[in-house]
Design a protein around this motif. Structure first.
Motif, short mmCIF file in Angstrom:
data_model
loop_
_atom_site.label_atom_id
_atom_site.label_comp_id
_atom_site.label_asym_id
_atom_site.label_seq_id
_atom_site.Cartn_x
_atom_site.Cartn_y
_atom_site.Cartn_z
N MET A 10 127.03 18.66 50.43
CA MET A 10 126.38 19.81 51.04
C MET A 10 127.14 20.25 52.29
SD MET A 10 122.43 20.10 52.41
CE MET A 10 122.66 18.94 53.77
N CYS A 11 127.85 19.30 52.91
CA CYS A 11 128.54 19.58 54.17
C CYS A 11 130.01 19.94 53.99
CB CYS A 11 128.42 18.37 55.10
SG CYS A 11 126.72 17.94 55.53
N GLU A 19 140.12 21.25 47.27
CA GLU A 19 141.03 20.31 47.95
C GLU A 19 140.26 19.17 48.63
OE1 GLU A 19 142.50 21.94 52.06
OE2 GLU A 19 142.35 23.66 50.71
N GLN A 20 139.09 19.47 49.21
CA GLN A 20 138.31 18.42 49.85
C GLN A 20 137.75 17.46 48.81
OE1 GLN A 20 135.46 20.25 52.57
NE2 GLN A 20 137.03 20.36 54.15
N LEU A 21 137.30 18.00 47.68
CA LEU A 21 136.77 17.16 46.61
C LEU A 21 137.86 16.23 46.08
CD1 LEU A 21 133.98 17.03 45.17
CD2 LEU A 21 134.99 18.40 43.35
N SER A 22 139.07 16.76 45.91
CA SER A 22 140.18 15.95 45.41
C SER A 22 140.51 14.82 46.38
CB SER A 22 141.40 16.85 45.20
OG SER A 22 142.52 16.09 44.79
N PHE A 23 140.54 15.13 47.66
CA PHE A 23 140.83 14.11 48.67
C PHE A 23 139.77 13.01 48.66
CE2 PHE A 23 140.20 12.35 52.91
CZ PHE A 23 141.48 11.95 53.26
N LEU A 24 138.51 13.42 48.68
CA LEU A 24 137.41 12.45 48.75
C LEU A 24 137.29 11.62 47.49
CD1 LEU A 24 134.73 14.69 50.49
CD2 LEU A 24 135.94 12.74 51.51
N ASP A 25 137.65 12.19 46.36
CA ASP A 25 137.56 11.46 45.09
C ASP A 25 138.46 10.23 45.09
OD1 ASP A 25 136.43 11.54 42.30
OD2 ASP A 25 138.56 11.54 41.80
N VAL A 193 125.27 1.35 52.09
CA VAL A 193 125.85 2.64 51.71
C VAL A 193 125.54 3.63 52.83
CG1 VAL A 193 125.95 4.48 50.00
CG2 VAL A 193 125.40 2.15 49.27
N LEU A 194 126.60 4.26 53.36
CA LEU A 194 126.43 5.25 54.42
C LEU A 194 126.71 6.63 53.85
CD1 LEU A 194 128.37 3.52 57.35
CD2 LEU A 194 125.93 3.40 56.85
N ILE A 195 125.73 7.51 53.95
CA ILE A 195 125.92 8.90 53.55
C ILE A 195 126.54 9.63 54.74
CG2 ILE A 195 124.79 11.04 52.85
CD1 ILE A 195 122.69 9.27 51.45
N MET A 196 127.71 10.17 54.52
CA MET A 196 128.48 10.76 55.61
C MET A 196 128.42 12.28 55.53
SD MET A 196 129.40 8.03 57.08
CE MET A 196 130.28 8.92 58.34
N GLY A 197 127.88 12.89 56.58
CA GLY A 197 127.75 14.34 56.63
C GLY A 197 128.51 14.94 57.78
N SER A 198 127.87 15.90 58.44
CA SER A 198 128.55 16.69 59.47
C SER A 198 128.78 15.92 60.76
CB SER A 198 127.75 17.96 59.77
OG SER A 198 126.43 17.65 60.17
N SER A 199 127.99 14.89 61.05
CA SER A 199 128.16 14.19 62.33
C SER A 199 129.21 13.09 62.27
CB SER A 199 126.82 13.60 62.80
OG SER A 199 126.43 12.50 61.99
N GLY A 200 129.54 12.60 61.06
CA GLY A 200 130.46 11.49 60.98
C GLY A 200 131.74 11.73 60.22
N LEU A 201 131.79 12.80 59.40
CA LEU A 201 132.97 12.98 58.55
C LEU A 201 133.36 14.44 58.34
CD1 LEU A 201 135.16 11.87 56.64
CD2 LEU A 201 133.43 11.88 54.81
N LEU A 202 132.44 15.24 57.88
CA LEU A 202 132.78 16.58 57.39
C LEU A 202 132.62 17.61 58.50
CD1 LEU A 202 131.03 15.96 54.01
CD2 LEU A 202 133.48 16.37 54.28
N LYS A 203 133.72 17.81 59.23
CA LYS A 203 133.73 18.73 60.36
C LYS A 203 134.66 19.89 60.03
CE LYS A 203 133.07 14.78 63.46
NZ LYS A 203 131.68 15.06 63.84
N LYS A 204 134.15 21.08 60.10
CA LYS A 204 134.90 22.25 59.63
C LYS A 204 136.11 22.58 60.49
CE LYS A 204 131.25 24.55 57.01
NZ LYS A 204 130.36 23.41 56.92
N ASP A 205 136.18 22.10 61.73
CA ASP A 205 137.28 22.46 62.61
C ASP A 205 138.38 21.40 62.67
OD1 ASP A 205 135.49 20.73 63.78
OD2 ASP A 205 135.80 21.48 65.82
N ILE A 206 138.23 20.32 61.88
CA ILE A 206 139.22 19.24 61.87
C ILE A 206 139.60 18.94 60.42
CG2 ILE A 206 139.71 16.86 62.57
CD1 ILE A 206 137.47 17.07 64.62
#
Length: 225
Positions: A10-11, A19-25, A193-206
């Motif tokens: 979602m984030c 490209e993000q999906l490919s990297f994370l996969d 299991v850690l669900i990683m969202g906007s505060s720990g991983l998925l930052k739009k400016d980095i």
């Protein structure tokens, strides 16, 4: 200490999904897909069609988090779309919990139960032996970026004790505010299991490759502190 990383799709930056999906996969252990109906929570998130569209491009499990008022309405379509596991909120399935859990299991998929911050662990008493994962929400459900609820650390510890005393096999997952300020607390309490969202991983400016390395470094440092 062993732990798994589950990025919250979602984030993702919706302009860079392929490209993000490919990297994370290649990096993550599973994908976390939030589906919201605007009723159980006042928000709309991803969909069954999103799962169907990304399935051909993923090699790791797709884990669904259903934040919906009527989860049974989604189950069969999600299974057909390619979901590997489906987690539902304990608060909405009390009248058909066994029917839903067994239906998912009999379809060859894994099943999880999600506990809101105010929901007691005791709701699991009758079916903990049937579930593959229990998710502790450390924020109220429905929106990314909410502040961490510190009382949930003790809840994770109690859930781990509950699992040990009952000889249950479910994984303990955490959803909400998984970041450098909470890694030590969550992992030492028993989170796996850690669900990683906007505060720990998925930052739009980095760039995602940078935030992934920052996340890994932060986890290692927090565990050695």
């Amino acid at each position: 200490m062993n732990y798994q990383i589950s990025p919250s799709l979602m984030c993702l930056d919706m302009m860079k999904v392929p490209e993000q999906l490919s990297f994370l996969d290649e990096k993550a252990d599973m994908f976390h897909v939030d589906i919201m109906d605007g009723h159980y929570v006042k928000n709309i998130a991803l969909s069954v069609d999103f799962v169907r569209q990304i399935k051909p491009y993923t090699t790791i499990p797709i884990d669904i988090h259903l934040m919906v008022a009527e989860p049974m309405d989604f189950i069969d379509n999600l299974i057909e779309a390619g979901a590997d596991s489906i987690s539902v909120h304990a608060e909405v399935i009390s009248s058909y919990a066994f029917r839903l859990i067994n239906h998912v299991r009999n379809s060859g998929k894994k099943v999880g139960i999600v506990l809101n911050p105010a929901t007691p662990i005791e709701v699991l008493n009758n079916y903990a032996h049937l579930v593959d994962k229990v998710t502790v929400m450390t924020v109220d459900p429905g929106y990314a970026g909410q502040p961490f609820i510190p009382e949930m650390v003790e809840k994770i510890k109690k859930l781990k004790q509950f699992r040990e005393e009952g000889n249950y096999q479910f994984l303990i997952e955490v959803d909400g505010s998984c970041n450098k300020n909470t890694y030590n607390l969550l992992l030492n309490a028993g989170a796996e299991v850690l669900i990683m969202g906007s505060s720990g991983l998925l930052k739009k400016d980095i760039p995602l490759s940078d935030t992934w390395q920052i996340m890994q470094n932060d986890i290692v440092q927090s565990l050695s502190a």
